[in-house]
Design an enzyme around this catalytic site. Structure first.
Site, PDB file in Angstrom:
ATOM      1  N   TYR A 119      -4.618   3.569  -6.012  1.00 42.77           N
ATOM      2  CA  TYR A 119      -3.910   3.151  -4.791  1.00 42.77           C
ATOM      3  C   TYR A 119      -3.547   1.666  -4.872  1.00 42.77           C
ATOM      4  CZ  TYR A 119      -3.175   1.843   0.105  1.00 42.77           C
ATOM      5  OH  TYR A 119      -2.667   1.318   1.272  1.00 42.77           O
ATOM      6  N   LYS A 122       0.112  -0.192  -4.783  1.00 41.50           N
ATOM      7  CA  LYS A 122       0.502  -1.181  -3.769  1.00 41.50           C
ATOM      8  C   LYS A 122       0.971  -2.466  -4.453  1.00 41.50           C
ATOM      9  CE  LYS A 122       0.676  -0.370  -0.131  1.00 41.50           C
ATOM     10  NZ  LYS A 122       1.771   0.424   0.502  1.00 41.50           N
ATOM     11  N   ASN A 150      -7.839  -4.198   6.919  1.00 45.78           N
ATOM     12  CA  ASN A 150      -8.082  -2.889   7.551  1.00 45.78           C
ATOM     13  C   ASN A 150      -7.434  -2.833   8.935  1.00 45.78           C
ATOM     14  OD1 ASN A 150     -10.381  -3.277   5.560  1.00 45.78           O
ATOM     15  ND2 ASN A 150     -10.640  -1.144   6.161  1.00 45.78           N
ATOM     16  N   LEU A 166       7.277   0.950   4.659  1.00 45.27           N
ATOM     17  CA  LEU A 166       5.888   1.368   4.905  1.00 45.27           C
ATOM     18  C   LEU A 166       5.558   2.708   4.266  1.00 45.27           C
ATOM     19  CD1 LEU A 166       5.705   0.652   8.767  1.00 45.27           C
ATOM     20  CD2 LEU A 166       5.115  -0.900   6.921  1.00 45.27           C
ATOM     21  N   ALA A 167       6.572   3.503   3.913  1.00 49.62           N
ATOM     22  CA  ALA A 167       6.309   4.861   3.421  1.00 49.62           C
ATOM     23  C   ALA A 167       5.403   4.807   2.202  1.00 49.62           C
ATOM     24  CB  ALA A 167       7.626   5.547   3.056  1.00 49.62           C
ATOM     25  N   ALA A 168       4.298   5.504   2.282  1.00 41.45           N
ATOM     26  CA  ALA A 168       3.363   5.524   1.148  1.00 41.45           C
ATOM     27  C   ALA A 168       2.317   6.592   1.373  1.00 41.45           C
ATOM     28  CB  ALA A 168       2.670   4.159   1.006  1.00 41.45           C
ATOM     29  N   GLY A 222       8.188   5.209   9.164  1.00 46.17           N
ATOM     30  CA  GLY A 222       8.113   4.684  10.535  1.00 46.17           C
ATOM     31  C   GLY A 222       7.465   5.614  11.541  1.00 46.17           C
ATOM     32  N   ARG A 242     -15.761  -6.214   5.917  1.00 49.58           N
ATOM     33  CA  ARG A 242     -14.304  -6.051   5.927  1.00 49.58           C
ATOM     34  C   ARG A 242     -13.711  -6.798   7.116  1.00 49.58           C
ATOM     35  NH1 ARG A 242     -15.761  -3.942   1.889  1.00 49.58           N
ATOM     36  NH2 ARG A 242     -15.084  -1.976   0.959  1.00 49.58           N
TER      37      ARG A 242
END
Ligand code: NAD
Length: 367
Positions: free
Chosen positions: A178, A182, A207, A75-77, A8, A246
């Protein structure tokens, strides 16, 4: 309602925290404050958010963070396509094991909802149509074509294809470590929700941009990278020919989407694209940003080289987000670049673009 936001203190997390606080939620954050994102910078989160510094892989820290929580936004990544191709253990460890530890710690707790940040990267190439209108959900560029500068994917008969908006029905096609992590995060969360009767939602973010993105991390955030280069008088470095397309979605719209995903029961069990629904070429974005930053004379450095794991086009079909979440993007790229440019200037960005390029080249990940 108390919501735990893992990661966060990051770019998206701070905006999600603000959105939730403004809508009457209590917010707790669990964040390891990793160096690549935060460096020596002082971390600021919105007033009223409680912060616990800790790693999502640390069972005890996660348990403490989950006390009294009704919902989780995960969200931690580790975030970065290029870097994930050589720091494999780091990405798999943080993203996949981190999610596993979090979910295990939730067993038996009265948490009702979990929303995880997945990514457009799980699609690989976006959706295409053939000349006769057939939908092609599984398109890959051939390495030998890319090496010869044939950037756009072709069909089996080497005919051109038209990129179209990607919806959630498009099959997943993982082209980087990655993306693999995910996807694993997304599946873990949805499987867990199904098994334990939680409302679980995976938002596939396109994005994301906006003030507050880590300008020091050259592995993620096209606009942040371009901004850091331009602020230092350097041309944005663009792989391939710059015509790849994108979808840029503003971080405030993303924050709203996370709140809606917590609140709308119809979203449970779904993967949902969160984008702007608009497609921009990367070279156009670099030019628009140079204008907004008052340096229109700095054109992009078109490298005509491809980065391993990169895709050519992917932009979102957001019909499902509209239908299930009532999501409607409010901020368009061209209307929000001026405040973004101002923020980049004030922040005094360090440009690490050349270092990123060297790291990838040394490992043969640019051709
Ligand atoms: N920014 C984008 O364009 C984008 C697009 C698609 C998906 N996402 C996803 O959204 C999420 C948030 O991205 P962001 O742009 O805010 O990234 P960010 O790097 O700004 O934030 C990530 C936060 O997670 C923290 N973190 C990292 N590892 C941790 C660990 N092991 N334990 C606890 N905290 C840890 C970091 O310190 C950081 O504060 C990520 O899951 C990312 O994969 C982002």
């Amino acid at each position: 309602m108390t919501i735990l936001i893992t990661g966060g203190c990051g770019f998206i997390g701070r905006h999600v925290a603000e959105e939730l606080l403004n809508n009457g939620y209590e917010v707790r954050i669990l964040d390891a404050l990793i160096d690549q994102v935060h460096g020596d910078a002082e971390v600021s989160v919105p007033d009223g958010a409680e912060i616990i510094q800790g790693d999502v892989r640390d069972k005890d820290a996660v348990r403490a963070a989950l006390a009294g929580v009704n919902g989780v936004i995960h969200l931690a990544a580790e975030v970065g396509v290029g870097q994930s191709m050589y720091e494999i253990a780091r990405y798999v460890g943080c993203n996949d094991l981190g999610t596993a530890v979090l979910l295990e710690a939730m067993i038996g707790l009265p948490v009702k909802t979990i929303v995880v940040a997945s990514s457009m990267s799980v699609y690989g190439e976006g959706l295409y149509r053939t000349g006769d209108g057939k939908r092609l959900g599984y398109v890959r560029r051939r390495m030998q074509h890319v090496k010869q500068g044939q950037w756009d994917p072709l069909d089996r008969d080497n005919q051109p294809l038209t990129p179209v908006a990607t919806d959630e029905e498009k099959p997943v096609d993982l082209a980087s470590i990655y993306a693999l992590t995910k996807y694993a995060q997304e599946r873990q969360v949805l499987i867990f929700g199904e098994a334990y009767g939680l409302d679980a939602v995976a938002l596939r973010l396109f994005n994301v941009f906006g003030a507050g993105q880590a300008l020091s991390n050259p592995y993620t955030g096209v606009l942040a990278n371009f901004g850091s280069r331009l602020a230092n008088g350097q041309p944005p470095m663009i792989f391939e020919d710059g015509r790849q397309r994108r979808d840029f979605v503003h971080v405030r719209d993303v924050a709203t989407a996370f709140r809606l995903a917590l609140e709308k029961p119809a979203a449970a069990g779904h993967v949902i694209n969160i984008g702007s629904g608009q497609a921009y070429s990367i070279a156009d974005v670099a030019t628009l940003l140079a204008d907004a930053m008052g340096v229109p004379e700095i054109g992009p450095d078109i490298m005509n080289k491809a980065r391993s794991g990169d895709i050519r086009n992917c932009f979102a079909d957001i019909s499902k987000a509209r239908e299930l979440l009532g999501f409607e993007p409010k901020y368009r790229l061209e209307n929000t670049l001026a405040p973004f440019a101002e923020w980049v200037r004030q922040t005094g960005a360090v440009d690490r673009g050349a270092e990123m390029k060297r790291q990838l080249e040394e490992r043969g990940l640019v051709s």
